[in-house]
Write an enzyme that holds these catalytic residues in place. Structure first.
Site, PDB file in Angstrom:
ATOM      1  N   GLU A 431       0.828  -1.214   0.000  1.00 29.77           N
ATOM      2  CA  GLU A 431       0.000   0.000   0.000  1.00 29.77           C
ATOM      3  C   GLU A 431       0.861   1.262   0.000  1.00 29.77           C
ATOM      4  O   GLU A 431       0.726   2.150   0.849  1.00 29.77           O
ATOM      5  CB  GLU A 431      -0.957  -0.013   1.192  1.00 29.77           C
ATOM      6  CG  GLU A 431      -1.954  -1.162   1.109  1.00 29.77           C
ATOM      7  CD  GLU A 431      -2.907  -1.240   2.296  1.00 29.77           C
ATOM      8  OE1 GLU A 431      -2.615  -0.603   3.330  1.00 29.77           O
ATOM      9  OE2 GLU A 431      -3.926  -1.935   2.200  1.00 29.77           O
ATOM     10  N   GLU A 514      -4.271  -8.734  -0.124  1.00 27.00           N
ATOM     11  CA  GLU A 514      -5.033  -8.658   1.134  1.00 27.00           C
ATOM     12  C   GLU A 514      -6.497  -8.778   0.777  1.00 27.00           C
ATOM     13  O   GLU A 514      -6.944  -8.198  -0.219  1.00 27.00           O
ATOM     14  CB  GLU A 514      -4.802  -7.343   1.886  1.00 27.00           C
ATOM     15  CG  GLU A 514      -3.529  -7.281   2.668  1.00 27.00           C
ATOM     16  CD  GLU A 514      -3.399  -5.976   3.460  1.00 27.00           C
ATOM     17  OE1 GLU A 514      -4.445  -5.414   3.874  1.00 27.00           O
ATOM     18  OE2 GLU A 514      -2.253  -5.535   3.661  1.00 27.00           O
TER      19      GLU A 514
END
Length: 837
Positions: A431, A514
């Protein structure tokens, strides 16, 4: 035990590997420790000067064994940040160890290998600084040789500083992984100096390319030779049958340099590594000075093929394997960050038991033992380097180190781990802000860095908001693209199809790096304060529910699979009671300014309320290792051939008589019938893209719930949940009844409470006191309650929704029988005998 056998056992414990001139010893025992700077109670202690010098007075320092995490000792403080578990891990720690090197070792090379030290490590030997490494998760080596006092007392000193370290979860603090003392000849195989690849693999034979890096520490050039032998490797790590040999290569080694060479060998009828058959091999490199063997290094490896495809997902040895993975942080629950092999193996066994076959080491390099276990137990691994790149997420995080250290840290990670067959991807980050700016080329740069050290596995990273970051060109700068929460708000139920069909993506492969982020507190269906319902219906806004990801992956088999956030609850990041502003990073890409302002106001209110939550709610399994209801939902989907059916909630709701109380059934069957006190509540059948069966209108009455599951029209499995009476008895369920007195072995005891009919009472929460008589101790206790602020080392705590965990350790070199006792107020006591081996 005879004196001779005792001595042999001690030698086997200390000397992990001894071949010719190479000796590798655990260097964990009897360190001295002192803490300065910030203290556990929030005060400060002045750090003296000259603690790196051998004459510094450490007589009054605490004596302890490694691995050690000073933060987990607590106490929890509600004024500290929930995102890092409300633990006092920030401070300055000094470790010192005295040791003698025999005078007849003079001429050898001595190194210290650190598997991990949190953080900003500086190392001295006899007052001379020999190394530093700021990144607390990376393994590193320091050379002691120039400053060793042969035959005399030597002092190694290590300073760690976490005061300004930034982290979004609990990082731990201290020398929290193992340390080894390595002795070699002056000419030897270099650190991580053997690299085995298998470029050609068939049923008939496999080619093994063995790259060898030799280090010459002599003052002049020298001539030497080396041989390579390949063996089958047994499950106990001992070599078996020899399968290939290379007779020898002569080399001229320049003074003070490393020289790399490689040889090719052929293995006939190779035994391939896969998830069910974890066959491994061993490459033994022997170095000779003339006819004298001066060094031997054994390196395990595996033979297998991997491929990430656009249309058919991930292929292992030519067969499609669905990645059923979990993300996991590095802590071991009540033990904190201090590494323990037995505790980690327990975690992996629990993950295996519901069908997990892959691990993402979120978001940092793991302990090396994790990969050893993954090789042996049959897991795939996404081996991750960093949480961020140049744009940090918190002050003092890896963003402050990235420019100077990222290439060296990636090299260390890959060179350490690249012989493990379990490793299938190298992840460079998670991220990261750079994902939105493909023109910077940072993702491509990191892919190129990875390729310098290993081209046999793809480079990847976990990208958030895939509707932007998976479609803007960043995805073309990696070998395989990881997408966080693509089936939820940042993509949608059909996003994977858009990703696979986009022009330019004809050959790209993707996976969910994820997924889900469903939250729950074990056993909480109508949750108390600072808890989340266990009906598995709540997610944080950026994530999604389990069912959404299952459906998206079922629609698009070209996607390789998923890594669920998370396998276990972990210390820190207690969303939805987390006030850390980095939570905004998860929302920022998908919200307008008004929505972001609302979330920010909510975070500020959480901060004012000071919730006691200190660990996460995301786990499929709670922090103590007890399965939540979601465990059975994953098991029902990931293990379709395993007959199982599971009912939730429990059926102890005296205050809900006459009220609607939903009942869910998780089953690997395709339909089920539910009964309440013998009366059918009706059949439910799974429809396409449906994964749980729901009876929303059941009116509560005490008694018995029964579910009968069917598959293909035939009975498949059944189960019963009963309303229980009051708890009147304590039950102790250990994972084993013997323990080794080696400083590492542990026994995990599950403490539960029974009614008069022998049923476990799911709502019992008595205060329990745990004790051990004999040569051992209660190392820690836990109950799985994310909001409990009782330090883990305390032996008294309440149970949480019917369960408590006690962790037992024998004293070093202890003997005899341990007697563990759990006494529950108002319920009773129970004893357990544990034999020390």
């Amino acid at each position: 035990m005879s004196r001779k056998l005792s001595v042999m056992c001690c030698i086997s414990l200390l000397c992990l590997v001894i071949h010719a001139q190479r000796e590798v010893k655990r260097f964990d025992r009897e360190w001295r420790f002192a803490r300065y700077g910030l203290q556990a109670d929030g005060t400060r202690r002045v750090e003296p000067s000259s603690l790196d010098q051998p004459f510094a007075d450490d007589e009054q320092w605490r004596v302890l064994d490694l691995p050690h995490d000073w933060g987990i000792e607590g106490p929890f403080r509600n004024d500290l940040e929930g995102c890092t578990a409300k633990l006092p891990w920030k401070g300055i720690g000094w470790y010192r160890k005295h040791f003698v090197v025999p005078a007849n070792d003079k001429g050898k090379q001595l190194y210290l290998d650190f598997d991990g030290a949190m953080a900003n490590a500086e190392v001295w030997i006899n007052g001379h600084k020999v190394g530093n490494r700021p990144y607390g998760y990376i393994s590193f080596r320091v050379n002691l040789t120039p400053h060793i006092r042969w035959g005399e007392d030597n002092v190694v000193a290590v300073r760690l500083d976490t005061e300004k370290l930034g982290s979004r979860w609990y990082p731990g603090a201290g020398i929290y992984r193992h340390v080894r003392l390595v002795k070699t000849a002056s000419v030897h195989v270099a650190h991580w100096g053997v690299y085995v690849t298998t470029p050609n693999v068939s049923q008939k034979e496999a080619t093994a390319m063995v790259q060898v890096k030799l280090q010459n520490n002599r003052p002049s050039a020298t001539k030497c030779s080396y041989t390579v032998d390949l063996y089958e490797l047994r499950q106990d790590d001992r070599p078996g049958r020899r399968v290939a040999s290379h007779p020898g290569v002569s080399m001229q080694l320049p003074a003070g340099e490393c020289t790399t060479d490689s040889v090719r060998l052929t293995v006939s009828s190779p035994k391939l590594w896969d998830l069910e058959h974890t066959h491994r091999y061993l490459a033994r490199v022997s170095v000779y000075d003339g006819k004298k063997c001066i060094d031997v290094l054994d390196t395990p490896f595996g033979i297998r093929t991997i491929e990430f495809t656009h249309d058919n997902g991930f292929m292992l040895n030519g067969k499609r394997v669905q990645i059923q993975g979990t993300c996991n942080h590095h802590d071991l629950g009540a033990l904190g960050a201090a590494f323990n092999l037995v505790a980690l193996k327990r975690q992996l066994q629990i993950l295996k038991s519901f069908g997990c076959n892959a691990l993402r080491t979120s978001h940092n390099p793991p302990a090396p033992e994790l990969l050893d276990l993954a090789d042996k137990m049959g897991f795939l691994v996404m081996d991750e380097a960093f949480d961020c790149w140049g744009y940090g997420k918190r002050d003092g995080d890896y963003g402050s180190l990235f420019l100077k250290w990222h290439q060296e840290d990636i090299e260390s990670l890959i060179c350490r781990d690249r012989n493990h067959p379990s490793v299938i991807m190298w992840s460079t980050g998670n991220e990261v802000q750079e994902q939105y700016f493909p023109e910077t080329g940072m993702a491509r740069h990191l892919t190129e860095v990875v390729h310098r050290f290993d081209r046999t596995r793809p480079a990847t990273f976990g990208a958030s908001y895939p509707r932007r970051s998976a479609m803007n060109g960043t995805e073309l700068q990696v070998d395989v693209h990881g997408m966080n929460y693509a089936a939820g708000v940042y993509g949608g139920p059909y996003f994977y199809g858009e990703f696979l069909s986009k022009d330019g993506h004809e050959h790209i492969s993707g996976y969910a790096s994820e997924s889900s982020s469903t939250m729950s507190s074990r056993g909480e269906y109508y949750p108390r304060r600072f808890h989340v319902t266990s009906y598995d219906t709540q997610e944080p806004g950026w994530g999604g529910l389990v069912d959404q990801e299952f459906a998206a992956l079922e629609r698009y088999p070209g996607i390789c699979g998923e890594f669920v956030w998370t396998g276990f609850d972990y210390l820190g990041e207690p969303t939805p009671f987390n006030s850390d502003n980095t939570v905004l990073l998860n929302h920022a890409a998908a919200m307008d300014s008004a929505e972001l302002a609302k979330v920010k106001a909510e975070l500020e209110q959480i901060d004012k309320d000071r919730p006691t939550s200190r660990s996460s709610y995301f786990g499929i399994v709670d922090l103590a290792g007890f399965p939540k209801d979601r465990y059975y939902l994953y098991q029902s989907h990931w293990m379709p051939d395993f007959p199982m059916v599971y009912i939730l909630p429990h059926w102890n709701f005296p205050d809900r008589v006459g009220q609607k109380t939903p009942v869910y059934v998780y089953t690997s069957g395709d339909e089920a019938e539910l009964f309440l006190n013998g009366k059918s509540m009706g059949h439910r059948k799974k429809h396409p893209f449906e994964y749980r069966l729901r009876w929303e209108d059941v009116v509560y009455e005490p008694g018995e719930l029964k579910a009968i599951a069917y598959k293909n029209g035939k009975p498949w499995a059944d189960t019963v949940v009963k309303t229980t009476g009051e708890a009147v008895q304590v039950r102790l369920t250990p994972d084993k009844t013997t323990i080794h007195a080696d400083g590492e072995d542990l026994v995990f005891v599950r403490v539960s409470f029974l009614d008069k009919d022998g049923n476990e009472v799911p709502v019992a929460e008595p205060r329990v006191t745990c004790t051990v008589a004999g040569a051992g101790q209660v190392l820690a206790t836990d109950n799985g309650d994310p909001a409990c602020l009782i330090p883990f080392h305390q032996a008294t705590r309440p149970a949480f929704n019917g369960l408590l965990l006690a962790i037992i350790k024998a004293d070093n070199d202890g003997r005899g029988i341990l007697t563990f006792t759990a006494e529950a107020e108002g319920v009773g006591r129970a004893e357990l005998k544990i034999r020390i081996k």
